[in-house]
Motif scaffolding. Structure first.
Motif, PDB file in Angstrom:
ATOM      1  N   LYS B  98      -6.601 -96.012-127.768  1.00  0.00           N
ATOM      2  CA  LYS B  98      -8.024 -96.303-127.585  1.00  0.00           C
ATOM      3  C   LYS B  98      -8.857 -95.301-128.355  1.00  0.00           C
ATOM      4  CE  LYS B  98     -11.433 -97.809-124.495  1.00  0.00           C
ATOM      5  NZ  LYS B  98     -12.091 -98.493-125.587  1.00  0.00           N
ATOM      6  N   THR B  99      -9.842 -95.803-129.083  1.00  0.00           N
ATOM      7  CA  THR B  99     -10.708 -94.899-129.822  1.00  0.00           C
ATOM      8  C   THR B  99     -12.156 -95.192-129.481  1.00  0.00           C
ATOM      9  OG1 THR B  99     -11.492 -94.286-131.995  1.00  0.00           O
ATOM     10  CG2 THR B  99     -10.592 -96.457-131.788  1.00  0.00           C
ATOM     11  N   SER B 100     -13.005 -94.163-129.582  1.00  0.00           N
ATOM     12  CA  SER B 100     -14.422 -94.387-129.295  1.00  0.00           C
ATOM     13  C   SER B 100     -15.240 -94.465-130.572  1.00  0.00           C
ATOM     14  CB  SER B 100     -14.950 -93.273-128.395  1.00  0.00           C
ATOM     15  OG  SER B 100     -14.678 -92.036-128.972  1.00  0.00           O
ATOM     16  N   LEU B 101     -14.589 -94.383-131.739  1.00  0.00           N
ATOM     17  CA  LEU B 101     -15.331 -94.514-132.994  1.00  0.00           C
ATOM     18  C   LEU B 101     -15.754 -95.965-133.174  1.00  0.00           C
ATOM     19  CD1 LEU B 101     -13.086 -92.453-135.410  1.00  0.00           C
ATOM     20  CD2 LEU B 101     -15.240 -91.778-134.462  1.00  0.00           C
ATOM     21  N   LYS B 102     -16.934 -96.164-133.718  1.00  0.00           N
ATOM     22  CA  LYS B 102     -17.439 -97.521-133.878  1.00  0.00           C
ATOM     23  C   LYS B 102     -17.670 -97.893-135.357  1.00  0.00           C
ATOM     24  CE  LYS B 102     -18.132 -99.258-129.692  1.00  0.00           C
ATOM     25  NZ  LYS B 102     -17.115 -98.370-129.109  1.00  0.00           N
ATOM     26  N   GLU B 128     -13.909-104.517-131.863  1.00  0.00           N
ATOM     27  CA  GLU B 128     -14.873-104.764-130.790  1.00  0.00           C
ATOM     28  C   GLU B 128     -14.562-103.921-129.558  1.00  0.00           C
ATOM     29  OE1 GLU B 128     -14.623-108.971-130.582  1.00  0.00           O
ATOM     30  OE2 GLU B 128     -15.462-109.050-132.599  1.00  0.00           O
ATOM     31  N   GLU B 129     -13.276-103.833-129.206  1.00  0.00           N
ATOM     32  CA  GLU B 129     -12.941-103.070-128.010  1.00  0.00           C
ATOM     33  C   GLU B 129     -12.443-101.676-128.317  1.00  0.00           C
ATOM     34  OE1 GLU B 129     -10.761-105.238-125.158  1.00  0.00           O
ATOM     35  OE2 GLU B 129     -11.433-107.142-125.972  1.00  0.00           O
ATOM     36  N   GLY B 153      -5.714 -87.198-130.738  1.00  0.00           N
ATOM     37  CA  GLY B 153      -6.481 -86.171-130.044  1.00  0.00           C
ATOM     38  C   GLY B 153      -7.081 -85.120-130.960  1.00  0.00           C
ATOM     39  N   ARG B 154      -6.345 -84.792-132.033  1.00  0.00           N
ATOM     40  CA  ARG B 154      -6.847 -83.729-132.904  1.00  0.00           C
ATOM     41  C   ARG B 154      -7.933 -84.199-133.855  1.00  0.00           C
ATOM     42  NH1 ARG B 154      -0.915 -82.575-134.170  1.00  0.00           N
ATOM     43  NH2 ARG B 154      -1.189 -84.765-133.838  1.00  0.00           N
ATOM     44  N   PHE B 155      -7.860 -85.468-134.284  1.00  0.00           N
ATOM     45  CA  PHE B 155      -8.780 -85.919-135.337  1.00  0.00           C
ATOM     46  C   PHE B 155     -10.076 -86.492-134.798  1.00  0.00           C
ATOM     47  CE2 PHE B 155      -4.533 -86.827-137.166  1.00  0.00           C
ATOM     48  CZ  PHE B 155      -4.539 -85.720-137.966  1.00  0.00           C
ATOM     49  N   GLU B 156      -9.974 -87.214-133.662  1.00  0.00           N
ATOM     50  CA  GLU B 156     -11.104 -88.029-133.260  1.00  0.00           C
ATOM     51  C   GLU B 156     -12.396 -87.232-133.072  1.00  0.00           C
ATOM     52  OE1 GLU B 156     -10.640 -90.169-129.726  1.00  0.00           O
ATOM     53  OE2 GLU B 156     -11.870 -91.827-130.420  1.00  0.00           O
ATOM     54  N   PRO B 157     -12.376 -86.076-132.368  1.00  0.00           N
ATOM     55  CA  PRO B 157     -13.644 -85.354-132.193  1.00  0.00           C
ATOM     56  C   PRO B 157     -14.273 -84.939-133.520  1.00  0.00           C
ATOM     57  CG  PRO B 157     -11.911 -84.393-130.844  1.00  0.00           C
ATOM     58  CD  PRO B 157     -11.269 -85.409-131.692  1.00  0.00           C
ATOM     59  N   ILE B 158     -13.422 -84.520-134.476  1.00  0.00           N
ATOM     60  CA  ILE B 158     -13.976 -84.086-135.763  1.00  0.00           C
ATOM     61  C   ILE B 158     -14.548 -85.274-136.512  1.00  0.00           C
ATOM     62  CG2 ILE B 158     -13.463 -82.815-137.850  1.00  0.00           C
ATOM     63  CD1 ILE B 158     -11.052 -81.681-136.448  1.00  0.00           C
ATOM     64  N   LEU B 159     -13.778 -86.382-136.553  1.00  0.00           N
ATOM     65  CA  LEU B 159     -14.263 -87.560-137.281  1.00  0.00           C
ATOM     66  C   LEU B 159     -15.540 -88.093-136.658  1.00  0.00           C
ATOM     67  CD1 LEU B 159     -10.962 -89.410-138.047  1.00  0.00           C
ATOM     68  CD2 LEU B 159     -12.560 -88.499-139.675  1.00  0.00           C
ATOM     69  N   LYS B 160     -15.649 -87.949-135.359  1.00  0.00           N
ATOM     70  CA  LYS B 160     -16.862 -88.408-134.700  1.00  0.00           C
ATOM     71  C   LYS B 160     -18.066 -87.603-135.191  1.00  0.00           C
ATOM     72  CE  LYS B 160     -17.868 -90.234-130.263  1.00  0.00           C
ATOM     73  NZ  LYS B 160     -17.377 -90.389-128.918  1.00  0.00           N
TER      74      LYS B 160
END
Lengths: 110, 164
Positions: B98-102, B128-129, B153-160
């Protein structure tokens, strides 16, 4: 000195390319083979190109090698993604000993 | 319009790289071609050109690059070990993450980073989801949340911080 570092980069790149090709032969199914070929071959080729850049410096061929690295890193994963998705949609099965396939489960629901 | 200007400068940069020792003939042709390209395809390049103005995003990008390269090298040793081992110690499967990037760019970079890091290959994206289907060479956990933590876990905060 810088030439020795260049040689080291090229040697490491050749080694990774070799492992990528070995993986292409040894691993069981499409997805696992893509793993080996994208990761090892991308970094291996980038390493060879970087070694070439160290040899040539900021000349015509050196800068082109750097550009090639950027294009490789941007495009290789995208093509792997396209192949994997296409294979799964057209019904290529995973290896028998695979643990789980969440994508298959979700496709049935859709 | 702003998106066209950004594309114009990027095109000029690539052109300069391709024709390196700079020369007025090359540069003038390059400017003409870049104007043409920017005029024809500029509005497809980015939908939110104002994001290019934030200097913070560039710093995060610089912070992201070494982490990415390090993970990439680790990935290569991991795959080389698994391929070279006589028993092929693999345990493959497709898991859901699951990712929160849109945004499109953010998702593309996330999928590319997943593909180039240890033992994972992104297979499909459900935009969409916010689900990514990831082929994992050595499945450690089938659960969505734990797999999410282990893989992105390591990438998502930075990419956000860079793309959202």
């Amino acid at each position: 000195m810088i030439e020795i570092i260049g040689y080291i980069f090229i040697a490491v790149g050749l080694m990774f390319d070799f492992f990528g090709c070995l993986g292409l032969v040894r691993l069981p199914d499409v997805y696992n083979r893509l793993q080996a070929s994208t990761k090892c071959v991308t970094l291996g080729t980038c390493s060879i190109l970087f070694g070439l850049f160290l040899f040539k410096g900021f000349t015509a061929s050196g800068i082109k090698a750097l550009l090639c690295i950027v294009f490789l890193i941007l495009t290789a994963p995208v093509s792997a993604h396209a192949i994997a998705r296409g294979a799964h949609i057209s019904g290529v099965k995973l290896w028998d000993k695979s643990v789980c396939d969440k994508y298959e489960e979700d496709k049935k629901e859709m | 319009m702003k998106s066209r200007i950004i594309l114009f400068f990027l095109a000029i940069l690539v052109w300069l790289g391709l024709t390196w020792p700079p020369d007025w003939q090359h540069i003038s042709i390059g400017i003409l071609v870049a104007i043409f390209v920017a005029f024809m395809t500029g509005d497809m390049f980015t939908k939110r050109p104002h994001l290019f103005r934030h200097p913070k995003r560039y710093f995060w990008l610089l912070y992201y690059l070494p982490i990415f390269i390090w993970e990439c090298i680790k990935a290569n040793f991991d795959v080389a070990y698994r391929v070279g081992h006589p028993d092929l110690p693999i345990n493959p499967g497709i898991v859901k993450v699951k990712t929160s990037l849109k945004s499109d760019t953010g998702l593309t970079f996330l999928a590319n980073s997943i593909t180039l890091t240890p033992g994972t290959l992104s297979v499909d994206v459900d935009q969409e989801e916010g689900f990514l289907y990831v082929h994992w060479l050595n499945v450690k956990d089938k659960d969505i949340e734990k797999a999410t933590k282990l893989i992105i876990g390591r990438f998502e905060p930075i990419l956000k911080r860079i793309f959202e």
